[in-house]
Design an enzyme around this catalytic site. Sequence first.
Site, PDB file in Angstrom:
ATOM      1  N   CYS A 192      57.824  85.660  12.633  1.00 42.09           N
ATOM      2  CA  CYS A 192      58.747  84.672  12.063  1.00 42.09           C
ATOM      3  C   CYS A 192      59.519  85.269  10.888  1.00 42.09           C
ATOM      4  O   CYS A 192      58.973  86.028  10.075  1.00 42.09           O
ATOM      5  CB  CYS A 192      57.977  83.438  11.611  1.00 42.09           C
ATOM      6  SG  CYS A 192      59.064  82.119  11.015  1.00 42.09           S
TER       7      CYS A 192
ATOM      8  N   CYS B 163      57.045  81.914   4.165  1.00 35.56           N
ATOM      9  CA  CYS B 163      56.055  80.940   3.688  1.00 35.56           C
ATOM     10  C   CYS B 163      54.808  81.696   3.213  1.00 35.56           C
ATOM     11  O   CYS B 163      54.181  82.420   3.998  1.00 35.56           O
ATOM     12  CB  CYS B 163      55.699  79.956   4.796  1.00 35.56           C
ATOM     13  SG  CYS B 163      57.142  79.160   5.557  1.00 35.56           S
TER      14      CYS B 163
ATOM     15  N   CYS C  79      51.460  81.698   5.254  1.00 31.27           N
ATOM     16  CA  CYS C  79      51.464  81.795   6.713  1.00 31.27           C
ATOM     17  C   CYS C  79      51.298  83.218   7.243  1.00 31.27           C
ATOM     18  O   CYS C  79      52.105  84.104   6.929  1.00 31.27           O
ATOM     19  CB  CYS C  79      52.755  81.196   7.266  1.00 31.27           C
ATOM     20  SG  CYS C  79      52.770  81.145   9.072  1.00 31.27           S
TER      21      CYS C  79
ATOM     22  N   CYS D 266      50.055  69.113  20.421  1.00 34.67           N
ATOM     23  CA  CYS D 266      51.082  69.602  19.505  1.00 34.67           C
ATOM     24  C   CYS D 266      51.384  71.061  19.847  1.00 34.67           C
ATOM     25  O   CYS D 266      50.468  71.872  19.947  1.00 34.67           O
ATOM     26  CB  CYS D 266      50.593  69.518  18.065  1.00 34.67           C
ATOM     27  SG  CYS D 266      50.113  67.853  17.587  1.00 34.67           S
TER      28      CYS D 266
ATOM     29  N   CYS E 263      53.853  66.451  20.795  1.00 30.90           N
ATOM     30  CA  CYS E 263      54.438  66.737  19.480  1.00 30.90           C
ATOM     31  C   CYS E 263      54.881  68.192  19.470  1.00 30.90           C
ATOM     32  O   CYS E 263      54.243  69.046  20.087  1.00 30.90           O
ATOM     33  CB  CYS E 263      53.397  66.492  18.383  1.00 30.90           C
ATOM     34  SG  CYS E 263      53.990  66.877  16.716  1.00 30.90           S
TER      35      CYS E 263
ATOM     36  N   CYS F 234      55.905  63.363  11.978  1.00 30.31           N
ATOM     37  CA  CYS F 234      54.628  63.878  11.482  1.00 30.31           C
ATOM     38  C   CYS F 234      54.969  64.782  10.308  1.00 30.31           C
ATOM     39  O   CYS F 234      55.611  65.821  10.493  1.00 30.31           O
ATOM     40  CB  CYS F 234      53.931  64.650  12.608  1.00 30.31           C
ATOM     41  SG  CYS F 234      52.390  65.443  12.099  1.00 30.31           S
TER      42      CYS F 234
ATOM     43  N   ARG G 251      45.979  62.505   8.786  1.00 31.96           N
ATOM     44  CA  ARG G 251      45.219  63.502   9.544  1.00 31.96           C
ATOM     45  C   ARG G 251      44.497  64.481   8.628  1.00 31.96           C
ATOM     46  O   ARG G 251      45.105  65.143   7.790  1.00 31.96           O
ATOM     47  CB  ARG G 251      46.146  64.280  10.492  1.00 31.96           C
ATOM     48  CG  ARG G 251      45.369  65.308  11.329  1.00 31.96           C
ATOM     49  CD  ARG G 251      46.258  65.991  12.353  1.00 31.96           C
ATOM     50  NE  ARG G 251      46.811  65.032  13.278  1.00 31.96           N
ATOM     51  CZ  ARG G 251      48.075  65.042  13.696  1.00 31.96           C
ATOM     52  NH1 ARG G 251      48.903  65.964  13.253  1.00 31.96           N
ATOM     53  NH2 ARG G 251      48.496  64.133  14.539  1.00 31.96           N
TER      54      ARG G 251
END
Length: 335
Positions: free
Chosen positions: A54, A58, A61, A98, A130, A190, A262
């Site tokens: 990616c 972040c 991550c 998801c 999702c 979400c 959640r």
Amino acid sequence: MHTTRHDWTREEIAAIYHKPFLDLVYEAASIHRANKDYNEVQISSLISIKTGGCAEDCAYCPQAARYNTDVNVHALMKVSEVVSAAVRAKEGGASRLCMGAAWREVRDNRDFDRVIEMVKAVNDMDMEVCCTLGMLTESQAQRLADAGLYAYNHNLDTSEDDYKRIISTRTYDDRLNTIKNVRKAKLTVCSGGIIGLGETVEDRVSMLHTLANMPKHPESVPVNALVPVKGTPLEDQPRVPIWDMVRMIATARVVMPNSVVRLSAGRTEMSTLEQAFCFMAGANSIFAGDKLLTTPNPAFVDDMAMFELLGLKTREAFKNGRPARVLPQEEVLSE
């Protein structure tokens, strides 16, 4: 019944967060139990349909291309592989699948066409679908909705003030605009965040303030505890105390009484007793299955044993009904 509000002040939310622990849990549990299905927990299964590489930075991550982690880059999965994973998840008790892709944003290309096919295939299995695919335009959100997508995940991660410390490759407004595009397509939202990033309590309160004052509360609010990964800038962050997780869940339950809250990443570090506290404080959703994208997670069989012990039951898919879809004109049948 507890009134749903969208005009919370930061001071009000901070006062809730800082209540004596047992008072806070009691208040949140009382609000939660006012819902007749308080012992019902929605189970989601999360799969990484495209892993690593990616372009984002972040700080938490392991899928960011710029960090040297143990995550191997995998191209977009085949539709048949996703269907197989969905079958396993459904057999394990999940009502929602998801699908996460390590993209900065959705691009209108063959990969997105394949994701649309995945959404259609899983939707046909009577599971809520999702996706979390990064930033999204209004037309892309509409395409996903037309394919049968039920929810779109786009976490705020932290407060607006703290955000630049965690991510520099996109802005907080980018996040909020994606959520607005999701809403325009009549999809459920979400959106939650992560604690343990090195944020302050004020940052946590501010993030909840942003979520709770949206015109419509997110239908699902994930509360994640950071799972530090070697090779990322946050690899040395200490584990989040369980008391902080319970406080976040309880405060979210009080300010967003009708949202599904959640208990997300970080459950492998929690005992059954600690998780029970989270359920009592208002958590009514978990991710199940042995992995969350790239980090470990309890197995389905362990979670089912915990559900039996605590007297919890699994929530059915489409509990609140399927979203109404506007059919193209030629598909509308005359009465």
